[in-house]
Design a protein around this motif. Structure first.
Motif, short mmCIF file in Angstrom:
data_model
loop_
_atom_site.label_atom_id
_atom_site.label_comp_id
_atom_site.label_asym_id
_atom_site.label_seq_id
_atom_site.Cartn_x
_atom_site.Cartn_y
_atom_site.Cartn_z
N ALA A 52 0.85 -1.20 0.00
CA ALA A 52 0.00 0.00 0.00
C ALA A 52 0.88 1.24 0.00
CB ALA A 52 -0.91 0.00 1.22
N LEU A 53 0.65 2.12 -0.96
CA LEU A 53 1.43 3.34 -1.06
C LEU A 53 0.89 4.41 -0.11
CD1 LEU A 53 1.87 3.60 -4.94
CD2 LEU A 53 3.46 2.65 -3.27
N LYS A 54 1.80 5.17 0.47
CA LYS A 54 1.40 6.26 1.34
C LYS A 54 0.95 7.49 0.55
CE LYS A 54 4.52 5.18 5.21
NZ LYS A 54 5.63 5.72 6.04
N TYR A 55 1.17 7.43 -0.75
CA TYR A 55 0.92 8.62 -1.56
C TYR A 55 0.06 8.29 -2.76
CZ TYR A 55 1.88 12.58 -4.65
OH TYR A 55 1.75 13.66 -5.48
N ASN A 56 -0.92 9.14 -3.03
CA ASN A 56 -1.75 9.04 -4.22
C ASN A 56 -1.57 10.32 -5.04
OD1 ASN A 56 -2.89 6.53 -3.57
ND2 ASN A 56 -4.42 7.51 -2.26
N ASP A 137 7.50 15.42 1.73
CA ASP A 137 7.93 14.42 2.70
C ASP A 137 6.72 13.59 3.12
OD1 ASP A 137 10.14 13.55 4.80
OD2 ASP A 137 8.27 13.83 5.92
N LEU A 138 6.89 12.26 3.16
CA LEU A 138 5.77 11.36 3.47
C LEU A 138 5.79 10.93 4.94
CD1 LEU A 138 5.87 9.15 0.24
CD2 LEU A 138 4.48 11.19 0.70
N LYS A 139 5.82 11.91 5.82
CA LYS A 139 5.83 11.65 7.27
C LYS A 139 6.99 10.75 7.66
CE LYS A 139 0.88 12.30 8.08
NZ LYS A 139 -0.36 11.70 8.64
N SER A 140 8.16 11.00 7.08
CA SER A 140 9.34 10.22 7.42
C SER A 140 9.80 10.55 8.83
CB SER A 140 10.47 10.51 6.43
OG SER A 140 10.89 11.87 6.54
N ARG A 141 10.48 9.60 9.45
CA ARG A 141 10.89 9.78 10.84
C ARG A 141 12.01 10.82 10.98
NH1 ARG A 141 12.67 4.93 15.08
NH2 ARG A 141 12.93 6.28 16.90
N HIS A 142 12.96 10.79 10.06
CA HIS A 142 14.13 11.66 10.19
C HIS A 142 14.13 12.83 9.21
CE1 HIS A 142 16.06 8.97 13.07
NE2 HIS A 142 15.71 7.97 12.30
N GLU A 152 8.12 20.56 6.03
CA GLU A 152 6.98 19.96 6.71
C GLU A 152 6.46 18.76 5.92
OE1 GLU A 152 3.88 22.69 7.64
OE2 GLU A 152 5.26 24.31 8.16
N SER A 153 5.97 17.76 6.63
CA SER A 153 5.42 16.57 5.98
C SER A 153 4.07 16.89 5.35
CB SER A 153 5.27 15.44 7.00
OG SER A 153 6.52 15.03 7.49
N GLN A 154 3.73 16.11 4.31
CA GLN A 154 2.45 16.21 3.64
C GLN A 154 2.19 17.62 3.08
OE1 GLN A 154 0.58 13.45 3.15
NE2 GLN A 154 2.16 12.29 4.20
N ARG A 155 3.23 18.26 2.60
CA ARG A 155 3.10 19.58 2.01
C ARG A 155 4.02 19.69 0.81
NH1 ARG A 155 4.60 25.38 4.96
NH2 ARG A 155 4.33 26.68 3.10
N TYR A 156 3.52 20.29 -0.28
CA TYR A 156 4.31 20.44 -1.49
C TYR A 156 5.25 21.65 -1.38
CZ TYR A 156 1.37 17.11 -4.05
OH TYR A 156 0.72 15.98 -4.48
N TYR A 157 6.48 21.44 -1.84
CA TYR A 157 7.46 22.51 -1.95
C TYR A 157 7.99 22.52 -3.38
CZ TYR A 157 7.64 22.89 3.17
OH TYR A 157 7.32 23.08 4.49
N GLN A 158 7.90 23.64 -4.05
CA GLN A 158 8.36 23.71 -5.43
C GLN A 158 9.88 23.59 -5.50
OE1 GLN A 158 7.08 27.13 -7.67
NE2 GLN A 158 8.25 26.57 -9.47
N LEU A 159 10.35 22.83 -6.47
CA LEU A 159 11.78 22.66 -6.69
C LEU A 159 12.25 23.62 -7.77
CD1 LEU A 159 12.15 18.77 -6.59
CD2 LEU A 159 12.83 20.41 -4.83
N LEU A 160 13.43 24.20 -7.55
CA LEU A 160 14.04 25.10 -8.50
C LEU A 160 15.42 24.58 -8.88
CD1 LEU A 160 13.15 28.49 -6.74
CD2 LEU A 160 11.94 27.41 -8.65
N PRO A 161 15.92 24.97 -10.04
CA PRO A 161 17.27 24.54 -10.43
C PRO A 161 18.31 24.89 -9.36
CG PRO A 161 16.17 25.53 -12.30
CD PRO A 161 15.27 25.77 -11.11
#
Length: 210
Positions: A52-56, A137-142, A152-161
């Protein structure tokens, strides 16, 4: 002593029994639980190879065709590998070799640690849509770190070059670059090399004149 006799009216008795039956049925109905059970809930989630995937993927998830994004993996100054992450809509990082697109075996990294997802989002200065990569981040421990800061977990952050990603306490760094940024950097390096050669030639001619 005379015994008291109680007469039961048939209509009253039938009415009371009907009322009791309705109350019992109502109580039984309230007890019924139509929520999805744990096993069924797991089955309904997106899965891969029985895991089961943690992400959809979100509805705005898509493949990026405009830019060819890459991730360059480094351990210290050593270049380990290059990953062409533009070839699919999302990219999963983690220790679980059955489902991770990039397997990271460091013990501080979770089985499903983080994802990079391409999303179709509105452009800032126009009504057109653009596709950009985001990390979550998928609620990782570290934790997952972007340019040194834990996100922060479960939040999108845009990636830049030229963004730098790290997972857990692993020392490996993942540098994000796009095809246009990579080409620009290569062009800049070439120009610097040509300028250095011209300066060297000038110094040679100056020495000859002396």
């Amino acid at each position: 002593m005379a015994k008291k006799s109680v007469k039961f009216d048939a209509a009253t008795t039938s009415k009371e029994m009907d009322t009791d039956d309705k109350d019992a049925m109502k109580a039984e109905k309230q007890k019924e639980d139509f929520n999805v059970s744990g096993a069924l809930k797991r089955d309904l989630q997106t899965s891969k190879h029985g895991v089961a995937l943690k992400y959809n993927e979100p509805v705005e998830g898509t493949v990026c065709t405009r830019k060819k994004w890459r991730i360059y993996e480094y351990k210290g100054d050593e270049h380990i590998d290059t990953y062409h992450i533009h070839r699919q809509s999302f990219y999963l990082f983690g220790r679980d070799q059955r489902i991770a697109h990039k397997v990271c075996l460091h013990p501080s990294i979770s089985s499903q640690h983080a994802i990079i997802q391409y999303r179709r989002v509105p452009s800032k200065n126009s009504k057109k849509m653009r596709v950009e990569p985001y990390i979550m981040d998928l609620k990782s421990r570290h934790g997952t770190f972007l340019n040194g800061d834990r996100i922060e977990s479960q939040r999108y952050y845009q990636l830049l070059p030229k963004d730098v990603i790290k997972f857990g306490v692993s020392t490996r760094e993942y540098i994000v670059l796009a095809s246009d940024s990579h080409a620009a950097q290569a062009k800049n390096d070439k120009q610097q090399t040509e300028s250095a050669k011209e300066e060297e030639n000038y110094n040679v001619w100056s020495d000859d004149e002396k």
